[in-house]
Design an enzyme around this catalytic site. Structure first.
Site, PDB file in Angstrom:
ATOM      1  N   TYR A 278       5.678   4.913  16.440  1.00 51.68           N
ATOM      2  CA  TYR A 278       4.479   4.124  16.133  1.00 51.68           C
ATOM      3  C   TYR A 278       3.251   4.755  16.778  1.00 51.68           C
ATOM      4  CZ  TYR A 278       1.180   0.220  16.185  1.00 51.68           C
ATOM      5  OH  TYR A 278       0.053  -0.569  16.039  1.00 51.68           O
TER       6      TYR A 278
ATOM      7  N   ASN B  31      -6.237  -1.031   8.131  1.00 55.44           N
ATOM      8  CA  ASN B  31      -5.708  -1.818   9.248  1.00 55.44           C
ATOM      9  C   ASN B  31      -4.190  -1.991   9.197  1.00 55.44           C
ATOM     10  OD1 ASN B  31      -5.694  -4.061  11.402  1.00 55.44           O
ATOM     11  ND2 ASN B  31      -4.941  -5.144   9.581  1.00 55.44           N
TER      12      ASN B  31
ATOM     13  N   ILE C  95      -3.226  -7.524  21.838  1.00 55.56           N
ATOM     14  CA  ILE C  95      -3.943  -8.522  21.046  1.00 55.56           C
ATOM     15  C   ILE C  95      -2.953  -9.574  20.574  1.00 55.56           C
ATOM     16  CG2 ILE C  95      -5.456  -8.915  19.068  1.00 55.56           C
ATOM     17  CD1 ILE C  95      -6.687  -7.064  21.153  1.00 55.56           C
TER      18      ILE C  95
ATOM     19  N   ILE D 242       0.809  -1.220   0.000  1.00 56.24           N
ATOM     20  CA  ILE D 242       0.000   0.000   0.000  1.00 56.24           C
ATOM     21  C   ILE D 242       0.838   1.264   0.000  1.00 56.24           C
ATOM     22  CG2 ILE D 242      -1.989  -1.094   1.101  1.00 56.24           C
ATOM     23  CD1 ILE D 242      -1.105   0.227   3.738  1.00 56.24           C
TER      24      ILE D 242
END
Length: 256
Positions: A157, A93, A190, A67
């Site tokens: 980040y 995402n 996660i 991308i």
């Protein structure tokens, strides 16, 4: 499920594009949308993980594309339109992490994070905008809940994800007159391969997990499917009066 207003009868199946769909939250999100009947364009850098995402799910079409490369946002949108004639939901995402304390950062660690986590979502959303306006669609950005607090060693980040949250709020106001909703989810700890992709050793990953558990009130690591559920719900017609929100999916980490 459809990207249109909940009072409008759906014309056909919802068309969704998900970036970073080869693993983790992206894979779970692609499968969750497909399970609800949507057609999903699963985008990622590597073909093999994308094929694993699509395996057994005939509504998921893999598209290997970086991308951050020139022309790829337009390619992604064009592929969705050529296959299905429209685009209803865009899930930004894809994200990468290169840890480093101030004083150790280099352009080689800084620039790829900005390119992937911030510039690429802007350009992809811009390319998709005419289609999303036509379908009165939904943009879902994936941030990080830890980025709402100090994050020593991961400031770049966190900064890119905080910027994505500001874009979420700004775009929500900007695009509301065009019928496009913009929302975000902010995952906490996660169970995804993102730490492994950083090149951390097993000992380093164990230390990260220990720190995450200590800062998560619910006392466990979340599952990608739990984030995917939040994404599909925010994109659903039942959420048609929700825009500009950033929803933490983090076991309480952001409020602890």
């Amino acid at each position: 499920m459809t990207g249109m207003d909940s009072n409008t009868a759906p014309r056909t199946r919802t068309i969704v594009a998900v970036t970073g769909a080869g693993t983790g939250i992206g894979r779970a999100t692609a499968r969750a949308f497909a399970a609800e009947g949507a057609h999903v364009l699963a985008v990622g850098r590597r073909a093999e993980p994308l094929n694993e995402t699509a395996a057994g799910h005939d509504r998921i079409t893999p598209l290997a594309a970086d991308i951050t490369a020139d022309g790829r946002p337009e390619l992604i949108v064009r592929t969705a339109l050529e296959m299905h004639g429209r685009l209803d939901v865009l899930v930004n995402n894809a994200g990468i992490v290169h840890s480093g304390a101030l004083g150790t950062l280099t352009p080689e660690t800084i620039l790829p994070q900005i390119a992937t986590n911030l510039i690429a979502p802007i350009l992809l959303t811009q390319a998709a905008l005419p289609s999303l306006e036509a379908s009165r669609g939904v943009i879902v950005n994936v941030s990080t809940s830890v980025g709402q607090r100090a994050w020593p060693g991961n400031s770049v980040y966190a900064a890119t994800k905080n910027a994505l949250e500001l874009l979420t709020r700004s775009w929500a106001v900007e695009l509301a007159p065009h019928g496009v909703r913009v929302v975000a989810v902010a995952p906490g700890a996660i169970a995804t391969p993102i730490a492994r992709h950083q090149g951390l050793t097993p000992e380093q990953m164990a230390a990260v997990r220990k720190w995450q558990l200590a800062h998560t009130p619910l006392g466990r690591i979340g599952r990608p499917e739990e984030v995917a559920w939040a994404i599909t719900q925010l994109a659903s017609p039942a959420a048609s009066f929700i825009t500009g929100v950033v929803l933490p999916v983090d076991g309480g980490a952001v409020v602890a």
